[in-house]
Design an enzyme around this catalytic site. Sequence first.
Site, mmCIF file in Angstrom:
data_model
loop_
_atom_site.group_PDB
_atom_site.id
_atom_site.type_symbol
_atom_site.label_atom_id
_atom_site.label_comp_id
_atom_site.label_asym_id
_atom_site.label_seq_id
_atom_site.Cartn_x
_atom_site.Cartn_y
_atom_site.Cartn_z
ATOM 1 N N CYS A 163 1.968 -1.021 -8.073
ATOM 2 C CA CYS A 163 1.923 0.032 -7.054
ATOM 3 C C CYS A 163 3.306 0.505 -6.613
ATOM 4 O O CYS A 163 3.420 1.447 -5.828
ATOM 5 C CB CYS A 163 1.122 -0.450 -5.852
ATOM 6 S SG CYS A 163 -0.510 -1.061 -6.312
ATOM 7 N N HIS A 304 3.606 2.049 2.757
ATOM 8 C CA HIS A 304 2.692 1.707 1.665
ATOM 9 C C HIS A 304 1.262 1.731 2.201
ATOM 10 O O HIS A 304 0.375 2.292 1.565
ATOM 11 C CB HIS A 304 3.060 0.335 1.102
ATOM 12 C CG HIS A 304 2.354 -0.016 -0.159
ATOM 13 N ND1 HIS A 304 2.388 0.785 -1.284
ATOM 14 C CD2 HIS A 304 1.585 -1.088 -0.489
ATOM 15 C CE1 HIS A 304 1.672 0.231 -2.238
ATOM 16 N NE2 HIS A 304 1.167 -0.909 -1.785
ATOM 17 N N GLU A 315 3.800 -5.531 5.963
ATOM 18 C CA GLU A 315 4.664 -4.355 6.044
ATOM 19 C C GLU A 315 5.211 -4.174 7.461
ATOM 20 O O GLU A 315 6.391 -3.853 7.648
ATOM 21 C CB GLU A 315 3.895 -3.112 5.596
ATOM 22 C CG GLU A 315 4.773 -1.925 5.289
ATOM 23 C CD GLU A 315 4.058 -0.838 4.524
ATOM 24 O OE1 GLU A 315 4.756 0.064 4.024
ATOM 25 O OE2 GLU A 315 2.805 -0.876 4.424
ATOM 26 N N LYS A 336 -2.311 7.218 2.551
ATOM 27 C CA LYS A 336 -3.442 6.631 1.833
ATOM 28 C C LYS A 336 -4.728 6.727 2.646
ATOM 29 O O LYS A 336 -5.825 6.586 2.108
ATOM 30 C CB LYS A 336 -3.143 5.184 1.471
ATOM 31 C CG LYS A 336 -2.096 5.007 0.371
ATOM 32 C CD LYS A 336 -1.954 3.544 -0.019
ATOM 33 C CE LYS A 336 -0.939 3.347 -1.132
ATOM 34 N NZ LYS A 336 0.459 3.544 -0.689
ATOM 35 N N HIS A 341 -5.494 5.052 -2.601
ATOM 36 C CA HIS A 341 -4.358 4.390 -3.231
ATOM 37 C C HIS A 341 -4.267 4.823 -4.690
ATOM 38 O O HIS A 341 -5.112 4.460 -5.510
ATOM 39 C CB HIS A 341 -4.537 2.878 -3.128
ATOM 40 C CG HIS A 341 -3.328 2.093 -3.491
ATOM 41 N ND1 HIS A 341 -2.217 2.655 -4.097
ATOM 42 C CD2 HIS A 341 -3.034 0.763 -3.338
ATOM 43 C CE1 HIS A 341 -1.308 1.723 -4.298
ATOM 44 N NE2 HIS A 341 -1.782 0.566 -3.847
ATOM 45 N N PHE A 400 1.635 -5.429 -6.786
ATOM 46 C CA PHE A 400 1.243 -6.736 -7.306
ATOM 47 C C PHE A 400 2.375 -7.299 -8.157
ATOM 48 O O PHE A 400 3.054 -6.561 -8.883
ATOM 49 C CB PHE A 400 -0.017 -6.628 -8.172
ATOM 50 C CG PHE A 400 -1.309 -6.523 -7.388
ATOM 51 C CD1 PHE A 400 -1.325 -6.551 -6.006
ATOM 52 C CD2 PHE A 400 -2.518 -6.398 -8.058
ATOM 53 C CE1 PHE A 400 -2.508 -6.468 -5.295
ATOM 54 C CE2 PHE A 400 -3.717 -6.318 -7.363
ATOM 55 C CZ PHE A 400 -3.717 -6.351 -5.976
#
Length: 413
Positions: A163, A304, A315, A336, A341, A400
């Site tokens: 991502c 994010h 975050e 998002k 996403h 990830f």
Amino acid sequence: MANRVVITGLGAVTPIGIGKDKFWKGLLAGKSGIGKITRFDATDFKAQIAAEVKDFESDDFIDKKKARRMDRYTQFAIAATKLAFEDAAIDLVKEDKDRIGVFIGTGIGGIETMHEQYKVILEKGPNRVSPFCVPMMIANMATGQTSITFDLHGPSCCPITACATGTNAIGDAMRVIERGEADVMVAGGTEACISPLPVAGFASMKALCTDMNDNPEKASRPFDKNRSGFIMGEGAGIVILESLEHALARGAEIYAEVGGYASTSDAYHITSPDPEARQPARCFTLAVKDAGLQMEDIDYINAHGTSTQLNEKTETAAIKKAFGVHAYKLSVSSIKSMIGHLLGAAGGIECIATALAVKHDIMPATINLDTPDEELDLDYVPNVSRKKIINAAISDSLGFGGHNAAILLKKFK
């Protein structure tokens, strides 16, 4: 001395509109692009909703015969690149194409082609598999086909960092121009993986929202106490980067200057972020240092913000760790909430949103933030877009594998 790098073109293929203007208008209106999955029959799936790109016709951007030999993720990349070049008003006939490169990343690549061809091999046998299967499926082909389509001969690469991919692609492309190896770079991310295996896989690991199938527009709830998983999205976000000298020489409109970039690794877990948030915090700090600014100079963070319990805790902790008391003076939001996403494309499309925020001094909201989480106490721009003078902003991405990336954009002066 490193070349200064600016953004002069924006190409967006998104669940709330194709093209920069439709995308931006949708963001400011708080429009949701999330609905029932139509790419396949999701009746028996735990997660039955996603943010699909509507009304996309590859023929609008690509020769019909050539489009049939491209996976959907590659079609998105070429369409977004065409839109970005048009927005930048670059006449490629007059450009030195040896000095124009392409860095387009993807998280997963041609998964739809893989599904289709596995069906062929199971039902008709191996000799019926398409000779275009491999070049349609492999992850670098968005970069390769974009270079071929526009006849670009400069540096060419396909970053893959889950991502964080789109942000890494733009940051790495920025470095190419800084070093003087290109005048123009096409950079960003693309993804088209709303297909059975990724949806089932993400749901099995309990990463997707599965409790809002009957209320899709409210399903993506970054920073909300009741957030319950991310929503799969698709699309592409491509920016045109230029050296400042090149942009000024042709009288280009400049959206923002790419002032800083940083990348770090948690080295902690394959899917979970480090709860101490040390490396995403360091990523923020390094990006600000790279731009020659102070932490107090940052006005806005395009987060994010995936709508998962772990991400928002980490975050927010990273922002507090990096910015200290200034964390409570800056603003944070996640688009998002509207577009889901986009995985490998997330950083590209979020960079576009950040550039437009810097250009127009307005922050898109985090919609569906209806129930505050007592553990998350920053300004998340809830539900309604807001005007604010933005001299410097950061778009960050967390992937990830522990990948962290941050791009710092500042108002061009």
